[in-house]
Design an enzyme around this catalytic site. Structure first.
Site, short mmCIF file in Angstrom:
data_model
loop_
_atom_site.label_atom_id
_atom_site.label_comp_id
_atom_site.label_asym_id
_atom_site.label_seq_id
_atom_site.Cartn_x
_atom_site.Cartn_y
_atom_site.Cartn_z
N ARG A 273 20.44 45.87 34.89
CA ARG A 273 21.26 44.92 34.14
C ARG A 273 21.48 43.68 35.02
O ARG A 273 21.65 43.81 36.25
CB ARG A 273 22.62 45.52 33.78
N GLU A 302 22.72 36.73 30.08
CA GLU A 302 21.66 36.70 29.07
C GLU A 302 22.17 36.10 27.77
O GLU A 302 23.30 36.39 27.41
CB GLU A 302 21.16 38.14 28.80
N HIS A 320 13.92 40.53 29.11
CA HIS A 320 14.46 41.88 28.83
C HIS A 320 13.50 42.69 27.94
O HIS A 320 13.88 43.14 26.85
CB HIS A 320 15.85 41.76 28.18
N1 LIG Z 1 15.64 46.36 31.33
C1 LIG Z 1 15.62 47.25 30.35
O1 LIG Z 1 15.08 47.02 29.28
C2 LIG Z 1 16.23 48.57 30.56
C3 LIG Z 1 17.30 48.73 31.39
N2 LIG Z 1 17.87 49.95 31.58
C4 LIG Z 1 18.98 50.08 32.51
O2 LIG Z 1 18.65 51.08 33.47
C5 LIG Z 1 19.79 51.88 33.70
C6 LIG Z 1 19.38 53.22 34.26
O3 LIG Z 1 18.78 54.02 33.25
P1 LIG Z 1 18.40 55.56 33.54
O4 LIG Z 1 17.54 55.65 34.74
O5 LIG Z 1 17.93 56.14 32.28
O6 LIG Z 1 19.84 56.12 33.89
P2 LIG Z 1 20.24 57.30 34.89
O7 LIG Z 1 21.66 57.60 34.58
O8 LIG Z 1 19.24 58.38 34.83
O9 LIG Z 1 20.12 56.62 36.34
C7 LIG Z 1 21.08 55.77 36.88
C8 LIG Z 1 21.26 56.17 38.32
O10 LIG Z 1 22.12 55.20 38.96
C9 LIG Z 1 22.86 55.92 39.92
N3 LIG Z 1 24.02 55.13 40.36
C10 LIG Z 1 25.19 54.94 39.71
N4 LIG Z 1 26.01 54.18 40.46
C11 LIG Z 1 25.33 53.88 41.60
C12 LIG Z 1 25.64 53.15 42.76
N5 LIG Z 1 26.83 52.55 42.91
N6 LIG Z 1 24.70 53.05 43.74
C13 LIG Z 1 23.51 53.66 43.59
N7 LIG Z 1 23.14 54.38 42.50
C14 LIG Z 1 24.06 54.49 41.53
C15 LIG Z 1 23.24 57.21 39.21
O11 LIG Z 1 23.66 58.21 40.12
C16 LIG Z 1 21.94 57.54 38.51
O12 LIG Z 1 21.10 58.38 39.28
C17 LIG Z 1 20.49 51.91 32.34
O13 LIG Z 1 21.86 52.21 32.46
C18 LIG Z 1 20.26 50.52 31.80
O14 LIG Z 1 21.32 49.68 32.16
C19 LIG Z 1 17.35 51.05 30.95
C20 LIG Z 1 16.30 50.95 30.11
C21 LIG Z 1 15.64 49.70 29.83
O1 LIG Z 2 17.93 50.80 26.90
C1 LIG Z 2 18.41 49.88 27.57
O2 LIG Z 2 19.41 50.06 28.30
C2 LIG Z 2 17.82 48.55 27.52
O3 LIG Z 2 18.12 47.70 28.30
C3 LIG Z 2 16.82 48.24 26.50
O4 LIG Z 2 15.81 49.11 26.50
#
Ligand SMILES: NC(=O)C1=CN([C@@H]2O[C@H](COP(=O)(O)OP(=O)(O)OC[C@H]3O[C@@H](n4cnc5c(N)ncnc54)[C@H](O)[C@@H]3O)[C@@H](O)[C@H]2O)C=CC1
Ligand SMILES: O=C(O)C(=O)CO
Length: 386
Positions: A273, A302, A320
């Site tokens: 993000r 954004e 994004h």
């Molecule tokens: N650019 C895009 O289109 C997308 C962005 N995202 C973003 O990616 C993020 C992660 O997604 P997932 O991997 O599925 O989630 P997830 O929950 O599997 O991984 C997030 C990780 O961040 C860690 N974390 C939390 N606070 C932290 C800190 N202070 N320091 C270090 N690590 C920390 C957690 O322990 C966890 O392992 C989502 O929350 C979303 O915001 C996800 C999908 C698409």
């Molecule tokens: O799933 C999310 O968190 C996104 O940013 C869009 O895929």
């Protein structure tokens, strides 16, 4: 009073009214809702980001559930409006839900869904693409070529970084961070250093096994290390990719001070993000360190970029699109619809949001469960035994 918003209606006589604030890819999600007696209303307003007032108008007087988008501000105003309309189900079409005030949803007894898993590899692939594009200066070279500036091969033309043997740093080694790490380690034989609040045993085992394989073929084995602090990653890694959730602990994790600890020629990638990076500080850092490169999918405000970012040759910026593959976006729509449907029908919650494949197989009926409800525990919703 908000202006009426334009909508497309499917199955007008359906018993349950489900609203989607945007048209979403594919039709499976619509069919799944219709089959279960839902009237589906899709907002077709030509406005990229709907305001709270627009969404209140969409919710209207009677609404059972809403599928919303990460660009919308789901807080007190919307959850109270949904509850007044008789609704108890909301799902983001996204895994990240920093746009949702879950406490407000809890207050009104509204279940909040998200869409984990289906976008893990797709998002990791974009992070890998940005890492490569930055390392090999692909965007700069493409612009140069189109501008008609290429006069022939030169020893110094667009020299970049070789990834093989360098260290990849992952901050937030959850689903996406781990998938990205595996791609960079196996694909480019990079060594891994990661920082997360939790140990990623599976990732460590993967790198250990791959190192054994390389050894067995007489190649130099890759290594891994779980860093005790984020600073260790910043100091040691050549490529750093950010994959944590956005919350109070990760807001401006990368700022003037933390940037200064990175290598002068490091590559920074952000597919998490925007606010995880202090973008003003980043622009200054890019100006002062022309060999430092970034690949950004997300931005602090954004859809805007902070002044100066668009002029930086050492920045690659994309809008994004990390989860933007057809299969993934259709799957996200399906998961979001099933989250809402499951709550409306009183189904239990799927026991493992990391294993959502059964919901994505187009040839079979999905399980009678909501794939992922983030406040299931607080709301006391039962867990599926399937
Ligand atoms: N650019 C895009 O289109 C997308 C962005 N995202 C973003 O990616 C993020 C992660 O997604 P997932 O991997 O599925 O989630 P997830 O929950 O599997 O991984 C997030 C990780 O961040 C860690 N974390 C939390 N606070 C932290 C800190 N202070 N320091 C270090 N690590 C920390 C957690 O322990 C966890 O392992 C989502 O929350 C979303 O915001 C996800 C999908 C698409
Ligand atoms: O799933 C999310 O968190 C996104 O940013 C869009 O895929």
């Amino acid at each position: 009073m908000a202006k009426p918003v334009s909508i497309e209606v499917w199955n007008p006589n359906g018993k349950y009214r489900v609203v989607s604030t945007k048209p979403m890819p594919g039709t499976r999600w619509i069919n799944l809702l219709i089959e279960q007696d839902c009237r589906v209303e899709i907002c077709t307003q030509k406005k990229t980001i709907l305001s709270v007032e627009d969404i209140i108008a969409l919710i209207g007087d009677k609404c059972d559930g809403v599928i919303g988008q990460l660009t919308e501000d789901w807080g007190e105003a919307l959850f109270s409006a949904l509850r007044r309309a008789g609704g108890t189900a909301f799902s983001n079409m996204a895994v990240g839900y920093n746009n949702v005030d879950v406490n407000a949803a809890n207050k009104y007894g509204v279940a909040v869904g998200n869409t984990p898993g289906v976008l893990t590899e797709t998002t990791a692939e974009l992070a890998a693409s940005l890492s490569l594009a930055a390392a090999r200066r692909i965007v700069e070279a493409d612009e140069f070529m189109r501008a008609g500036l290429y006069e022939g091969w030169l020893p110094h033309l667009f020299v970049g970084n070789l990834l093989k043997g360098q260290t990849v740093g992952v901050i937030g080694a959850g689903r996406i961070g781990s998938a990205y790490a595996r791609m960079m380690v196996e694909g480019f034989k990079m060594n891994l250093i990661y920082y997360d609040l939790y140990q990623s045993t599976r990732l460590e085992k993967f790198v250990t096994a791959y190192a054994e394989f390389l050894k067995s073929t007489g190649e130099k084995p890759v290594t891994w290390k779980r860093a005790a602090s984020m600073d260790e990653v910043l100091r040691e890694a050549d490529v750093i990719s950010l994959h944590p959730v956005l919350d109070k602990t990760t807001f401006h994790l990368i700022n003037k001070e933390t940037l200064s600890r990175m290598k002068k020629e490091a590559i920074l990638v952000n597919c998490s993000r925007g606010p995880v990076i202090d973008e003003v500080a980043l622009v200054e850092h890019l100006k002062e360190n022309p060999m430092f490169r970034v690949g950004l999918d997300v931005f602090e405000d954004e859809p805007y970029m902070k002044p100066g970012l668009a002029d930086m040759k050492n920045a690659i910026v994309v809008p994004h699109i990390a989860s933007a593959s057809k299969w993934t976006r259709e799957g996200m729509a399906t998961l979001a619809a099933l989250n809402v449907l499951g709550k409306i029908k009183g189904y239990p919650i799927w026991s493992d949001p990391n294993k959502v494949e059964p919901f994505l197989n187009e040839n079979v009926r999905p399980p009678a469960a909501s794939p992922s409800i983030v406040n299931a525990k607080v709301l006391g919703l039962p867990v599926s035994k399937l």
